[in-house]
Design a protein around this motif. Structure first.
Motif, PDB file in Angstrom:
ATOM      1  N   HIS A 124      43.446  21.557  45.459  1.00 60.50           N
ATOM      2  CA  HIS A 124      42.170  21.838  44.798  1.00 60.50           C
ATOM      3  C   HIS A 124      42.432  22.505  43.436  1.00 60.50           C
ATOM      4  O   HIS A 124      43.314  23.370  43.328  1.00 60.50           O
ATOM      5  CB  HIS A 124      41.341  22.757  45.698  1.00 60.50           C
ATOM      6  N   PRO A 125      41.693  22.121  42.407  1.00 58.28           N
ATOM      7  CA  PRO A 125      41.919  22.695  41.068  1.00 58.28           C
ATOM      8  C   PRO A 125      41.923  24.222  41.038  1.00 58.28           C
ATOM      9  O   PRO A 125      42.681  24.827  40.276  1.00 58.28           O
ATOM     10  CB  PRO A 125      40.746  22.147  40.243  1.00 58.28           C
ATOM     11  N   HIS A 126      41.116  24.860  41.889  1.00 58.13           N
ATOM     12  CA  HIS A 126      41.106  26.326  41.867  1.00 58.13           C
ATOM     13  C   HIS A 126      42.405  26.928  42.351  1.00 58.13           C
ATOM     14  O   HIS A 126      42.814  27.996  41.901  1.00 58.13           O
ATOM     15  CB  HIS A 126      39.937  26.864  42.689  1.00 58.13           C
ATOM     16  N   ASP A 127      43.027  26.251  43.285  1.00 60.86           N
ATOM     17  CA  ASP A 127      44.327  26.740  43.752  1.00 60.86           C
ATOM     18  C   ASP A 127      45.367  26.579  42.643  1.00 60.86           C
ATOM     19  O   ASP A 127      46.205  27.452  42.429  1.00 60.86           O
ATOM     20  CB  ASP A 127      44.743  25.999  45.030  1.00 60.86           C
TER      21      ASP A 127
ATOM     22  N   THR B 159      44.743  29.393  40.095  1.00 59.54           N
ATOM     23  CA  THR B 159      45.225  30.702  40.549  1.00 59.54           C
ATOM     24  C   THR B 159      46.741  30.796  40.413  1.00 59.54           C
ATOM     25  O   THR B 159      47.276  31.805  39.956  1.00 59.54           O
ATOM     26  CB  THR B 159      44.808  30.938  42.016  1.00 59.54           C
TER      27      THR B 159
ATOM     28  N   THR C 262      39.352  25.541  35.460  1.00 63.06           N
ATOM     29  CA  THR C 262      39.261  24.666  36.634  1.00 63.06           C
ATOM     30  C   THR C 262      37.809  24.545  37.055  1.00 63.06           C
ATOM     31  O   THR C 262      37.025  25.458  36.859  1.00 63.06           O
ATOM     32  CB  THR C 262      40.058  25.244  37.810  1.00 63.06           C
ATOM     33  N   GLY C 263      37.449  23.387  37.606  1.00 57.85           N
ATOM     34  CA  GLY C 263      36.078  23.213  38.078  1.00 57.85           C
ATOM     35  C   GLY C 263      35.443  21.999  37.446  1.00 57.85           C
ATOM     36  O   GLY C 263      36.132  21.059  37.047  1.00 57.85           O
ATOM     37  N   HIS C 264      34.116  22.046  37.317  1.00 59.29           N
ATOM     38  CA  HIS C 264      33.412  20.849  36.832  1.00 59.29           C
ATOM     39  C   HIS C 264      33.148  20.886  35.323  1.00 59.29           C
ATOM     40  O   HIS C 264      32.601  19.952  34.761  1.00 59.29           O
ATOM     41  CB  HIS C 264      32.124  20.602  37.619  1.00 59.29           C
TER      42      HIS C 264
ATOM     43  N   SER D  95      35.362  16.722  42.696  1.00 62.00           N
ATOM     44  CA  SER D  95      34.512  17.913  42.567  1.00 62.00           C
ATOM     45  C   SER D  95      34.840  18.675  41.292  1.00 62.00           C
ATOM     46  O   SER D  95      34.038  19.457  40.801  1.00 62.00           O
ATOM     47  CB  SER D  95      34.677  18.817  43.784  1.00 62.00           C
TER      48      SER D  95
ATOM     49  N   PHE E 129      52.565  24.144  47.714  1.00 59.09           N
ATOM     50  CA  PHE E 129      51.750  23.258  48.555  1.00 59.09           C
ATOM     51  C   PHE E 129      52.554  22.093  49.135  1.00 59.09           C
ATOM     52  O   PHE E 129      52.026  21.324  49.924  1.00 59.09           O
ATOM     53  CB  PHE E 129      50.554  22.732  47.759  1.00 59.09           C
TER      54      PHE E 129
ATOM     55  N   LEU F  39      49.119  35.153  49.256  1.00 56.61           N
ATOM     56  CA  LEU F  39      47.820  34.453  49.268  1.00 56.61           C
ATOM     57  C   LEU F  39      47.923  33.153  50.057  1.00 56.61           C
ATOM     58  O   LEU F  39      47.122  32.876  50.939  1.00 56.61           O
ATOM     59  CB  LEU F  39      47.386  34.167  47.826  1.00 56.61           C
TER      60      LEU F  39
ATOM     61  N   ARG G 194      45.130  22.417  55.373  1.00 59.92           N
ATOM     62  CA  ARG G 194      45.526  21.012  55.543  1.00 59.92           C
ATOM     63  C   ARG G 194      44.893  20.403  56.782  1.00 59.92           C
ATOM     64  O   ARG G 194      44.472  19.243  56.773  1.00 59.92           O
ATOM     65  CB  ARG G 194      47.054  20.912  55.676  1.00 59.92           C
TER      66      ARG G 194
ATOM     67  N   PRO H  17      28.717  27.844  43.326  1.00 61.97           N
ATOM     68  CA  PRO H  17      28.376  26.989  42.182  1.00 61.97           C
ATOM     69  C   PRO H  17      29.456  26.961  41.105  1.00 61.97           C
ATOM     70  O   PRO H  17      29.578  25.986  40.377  1.00 61.97           O
ATOM     71  CB  PRO H  17      27.073  27.586  41.644  1.00 61.97           C
ATOM     72  N   LEU H  18      30.250  28.013  41.028  1.00 57.64           N
ATOM     73  CA  LEU H  18      31.305  28.025  40.016  1.00 57.64           C
ATOM     74  C   LEU H  18      32.406  27.032  40.349  1.00 57.64           C
ATOM     75  O   LEU H  18      32.947  26.365  39.478  1.00 57.64           O
ATOM     76  CB  LEU H  18      31.912  29.428  39.913  1.00 57.64           C
ATOM     77  N   CYS H  19      32.738  26.947  41.637  1.00 59.02           N
ATOM     78  CA  CYS H  19      33.860  26.101  42.046  1.00 59.02           C
ATOM     79  C   CYS H  19      33.399  24.734  42.509  1.00 59.02           C
ATOM     80  O   CYS H  19      34.191  23.795  42.553  1.00 59.02           O
ATOM     81  CB  CYS H  19      34.603  26.720  43.215  1.00 59.02           C
TER      82      CYS H  19
ATOM     83  N   ASP I  47      32.564  24.500  45.601  1.00 63.39           N
ATOM     84  CA  ASP I  47      32.844  24.528  47.043  1.00 63.39           C
ATOM     85  C   ASP I  47      31.533  24.359  47.795  1.00 63.39           C
ATOM     86  O   ASP I  47      30.534  24.979  47.456  1.00 63.39           O
ATOM     87  CB  ASP I  47      33.458  25.879  47.446  1.00 63.39           C
TER      88      ASP I  47
ATOM     89  N   GLY J 260      36.451  22.152  49.569  1.00 61.37           N
ATOM     90  CA  GLY J 260      36.694  23.303  48.707  1.00 61.37           C
ATOM     91  C   GLY J 260      38.170  23.541  48.550  1.00 61.37           C
ATOM     92  O   GLY J 260      38.991  22.719  48.956  1.00 61.37           O
ATOM     93  N   CYS J 261      38.490  24.693  47.981  1.00 61.86           N
ATOM     94  CA  CYS J 261      39.890  25.026  47.755  1.00 61.86           C
ATOM     95  C   CYS J 261      40.547  25.420  49.079  1.00 61.86           C
ATOM     96  O   CYS J 261      39.876  25.553  50.099  1.00 61.86           O
ATOM     97  CB  CYS J 261      39.984  26.167  46.763  1.00 61.86           C
ATOM     98  N   ALA J 262      41.846  25.616  49.035  1.00 59.73           N
ATOM     99  CA  ALA J 262      42.597  25.948  50.250  1.00 59.73           C
ATOM    100  C   ALA J 262      42.052  27.220  50.894  1.00 59.73           C
ATOM    101  O   ALA J 262      41.929  27.303  52.115  1.00 59.73           O
ATOM    102  CB  ALA J 262      44.080  26.124  49.897  1.00 59.73           C
ATOM    103  N   ILE J 263      41.686  28.194  50.074  1.00 58.44           N
ATOM    104  CA  ILE J 263      41.226  29.475  50.613  1.00 58.44           C
ATOM    105  C   ILE J 263      39.886  29.307  51.327  1.00 58.44           C
ATOM    106  O   ILE J 263      39.685  29.818  52.425  1.00 58.44           O
ATOM    107  CB  ILE J 263      41.078  30.524  49.477  1.00 58.44           C
TER     108      ILE J 263
ATOM    109  N   PHE K 234      43.536  38.909  44.225  1.00 63.09           N
ATOM    110  CA  PHE K 234      43.005  37.836  43.372  1.00 63.09           C
ATOM    111  C   PHE K 234      41.480  37.941  43.317  1.00 63.09           C
ATOM    112  O   PHE K 234      40.773  37.186  43.993  1.00 63.09           O
ATOM    113  CB  PHE K 234      43.430  36.461  43.917  1.00 63.09           C
TER     114      PHE K 234
ATOM    115  N   ARG L 116      39.104  35.100  43.465  1.00 65.75           N
ATOM    116  CA  ARG L 116      39.123  34.200  44.624  1.00 65.75           C
ATOM    117  C   ARG L 116      38.468  34.786  45.873  1.00 65.75           C
ATOM    118  O   ARG L 116      38.400  34.115  46.903  1.00 65.75           O
ATOM    119  CB  ARG L 116      40.567  33.800  44.937  1.00 65.75           C
TER     120      ARG L 116
END
Lengths: 417, 156
Positions: A354-357, A360, A371-373, A386, A416, B14, B24, B44-46, B48, B71-74, B128, B131
């Motif tokens: 994911h772009p956010h990962d 970070t 990162t994001g839209h 996304s 990853f 993290l 995964r 809304p920012l991400c 997710d 969404g992201c891994a977290i 973080f 996050r």
């Protein structure tokens, strides 16, 4: 400011890199690593001369403009209006009456939507935008269409992130009352062939508005040569401060347009029986403006002009080509936005991370990307993703920055695997 | 400001193995046929997006739970760990865990008497700040589902 002109034969890139020390924010460590700033498409870093100009104004000249006879008010008015003149020369406007200070590109576009378009649109009329637009060149048109019954139509893009130019031209029929298009896409970096579109629109008597937020920092823009009707851009994407932007408009339009906001400075005479409005450009600058912002923007323009926009363009083109080539070499990396003509920006995806990962992990290595839209959700929807990771360049970036980016992407891959 | 660390230690903290495993292969991923409770959460920012489905019986026990979204891994790992944890909890227990997990992710005072177990794997987000919302989205969405709030939960 001094130019590195000691060696006239020095390649452009090296010349520009002599200016690195002008940017205090770039000289810091983030998470133990030297900062690499690759997020100029979101906001660029200001050089010291911009910071100093703002501080100097606040220390010595702060007052309200166009009011009062005292010395400080006179000085504040002078520096504010001096910045307007710098904008005139920067984009080669015909006159200072055509330069309206706003809060930024978003406000400039909203001004056109609510003044120029709202006062003239009828049911059945059309506004054309492209699928590439930033939300700020979509939502103001959705609002005015709701208010007037006009229709918003979208010119399609292809998988490289280019607009289908012929399809767009075919859409320009006699129901179209405005063509509102980005000069450069913020999410993908595509440079649109606006010269051609403006020329066709002109032949068909369709006014044009250009969202130039992502173009003005990277290339020279001449509004008379373009012959667009409106051109909007922001200070903070071109080394200036936030909260200040420009609406350029041809005088013939601005003259006829009704005021957008009412208040002080935009009036000649106020009576309860009726009010007469001030002349251009003040008719569109209600209330005390962002004076220090205008001063900072003026300093940013001088800085850019001293280096030269063509030199900046050449330098950034070289770094962008290097970045794109290096990213391409990474196994599992997918470039999003591969138009033939691009400026500053490269979006990408890495494996199924994911772009956010990615963002970070890069930040942990001192690399700042977005990162994001990117406030361009329809673009993401087109690619059925996304969001993306986006690295974007400013004149202060160099190949070492790109090497650091590539190295950090390797770390993300390792985590990853 | 310069951080103390020059290594990727915080990153490894993290993205612990357990987090990557749940990201995964999220557990209880999918939807329930006729859930008694459900809610949607977005960041809304991400971008997710998360939906949580619950079956809560008359004794306020969560008898089954599922989630879906992207969404992201977290955020995915957090939702997966959450659902795995709360099945067979009653809503009172969930409330206690909610406070404890929010406290542990935002570095505020620890809630006494609660062992967060596997959920402790999320503690790495403390370092973080940008996050934390990714990790808490699932919990806020769960809360909304239990309270039958129909408005989409956002992290903003």
């Amino acid at each position: 400011m001094k130019l590195a002109d000691s060696n006239e034969n020095m390649p452009d890139s090296n010349r520009i890199l002599h200016h690195l020390s002008d940017f205090p924010a770039l000289n810091q460590k983030i998470n133990g690593h030297q900062l690499v700033y690759l997020d100029s498409a979101a906001s660029s870093q200001p050089p010291s001369c911009v910071i100093d100009a703002i501080a100097e104004y606040e220390r010595n000249d702060h007052a309200n403009v166009h009011r009062g006879v005292h010395t400080l008010s006179h000085r504040a008015t002078e520096v504010y209006e001096n910045s307007r003149d710098k904008v005139v020369s920067f984009i080669n406007a015909k006159s200072r009456n055509e330069i309206v200070f706003t809060r930024g590109t978003t406000e400039s576009i909203n001004l056109i939507a609510q003044s120029f378009s709202r006062s003239s649109l009828k049911k059945g009329d059309k506004i054309i935008i492209t699928h590439l637009e930033h939300h700020s060149n979509i939502v103001p048109w959705q609002l005015v269409c709701e208010q007037t019954g006009a229709k918003l139509e979208i010119a399609a893009i292809d998988e490289t992130g280019e607009v289908n130019s012929q399809a767009l031209i075919n859409m320009l029929d006699d129901k179209v009352k405005l063509l509102a298009i980005s000069h450069v896409s913020n999410a993908l970096g595509t440079i649109n062939p606006i010269e051609k579109w403006i020329s066709v629109a002109r032949d068909r008597h369709i006014p044009t508005l250009i969202d130039g937020a992502q173009a003005v920092p990277h290339m020279s823009v001449d509004v008379q040569e373009l012959d667009c009707d409106f051109y909007a851009f922001s200070g903070h994407k071109m080394l200036g401060p936030t909260g200040i932007g420009i609406l350029y408009g041809k005088e013939e339009h601005l003259d006829k347009m009704p005021p957008w906001q009412g208040g002080g400075d935009m009036i000649l005479e106020v009576r309860f029986s009726g009010t007469t409005y001030n002349e251009l450009p003040y008719k569109f600058e209600a209330g005390t403006p962002n004076i220090s912002g205008a001063v900072g923007l003026g300093a940013a323009i001088s800085y850019l002009q001293d280096i030269g926009m063509d030199r900046i363009k050449t330098h950034e083109k070289e770094i962008l080509a290097y970045m794109t080539a290096e990213l391409k070499k990474i196994d599992g990396l997918r470039l999003i936005g591969t138009a033939k003509k691009k400026a500053s920006v490269q979006s990408f995806l890495l494996d199924d991370i994911h772009p956010h990962d990615i963002g970070t992990i890069l930040d942990n290595q001192g690399i700042a990307i977005r990162t994001g839209h990117h406030c361009a959700m329809p673009v993401m929807e087109y690619f059925n993703i996304s969001g993306t990771a986006r690295a974007s360049l400013g004149l202060y970036n160099n190949k070492t920055d790109i090497d650091r980016l590539i190295e950090s992407i390797g770390i993300a891959k390792k985590i990853f695997n | 400001m310069e951080s103390m660390s020059t290594s990727g230690d915080e990153l490894r903290d993290l993205y612990r193995e357990l987090i990557l495993d749940h990201a995964r292969n999220p557990r209880h991923f999918g939807r329930l046929e006729n859930p008694s409770h459900q809610a949607e959460g977005i960041n809304p920012l991400c971008g997710d997006k998360l939906k949580i489905y619950l079956d809560i019986d008359s004794k306020n026990t969560i008898t089954d739970a599922c989630f879906e979204g992207s969404g992201c891994a977290i955020s995915v790992a957090s939702a997966s760990l959450l659902v795995e944890t709360i099945i067979n909890f009653n809503t009172g227990q969930v409330a206690k865990y909610f406070s404890a997990i929010i406290a542990s992710l935002t570095n505020t005072e620890k809630q006494a008497g609660i062992d967060l177990g596997k959920l402790k794997a999320l503690e790495g987000v403390k370092e973080f700040p940008t996050r934390v919302k990714c990790a808490t989205l699932a919990w806020h969405t769960l809360n909304a589902a239990i309270k039958k709030q129909h408005r989409t939960v956002t992290t903003e």
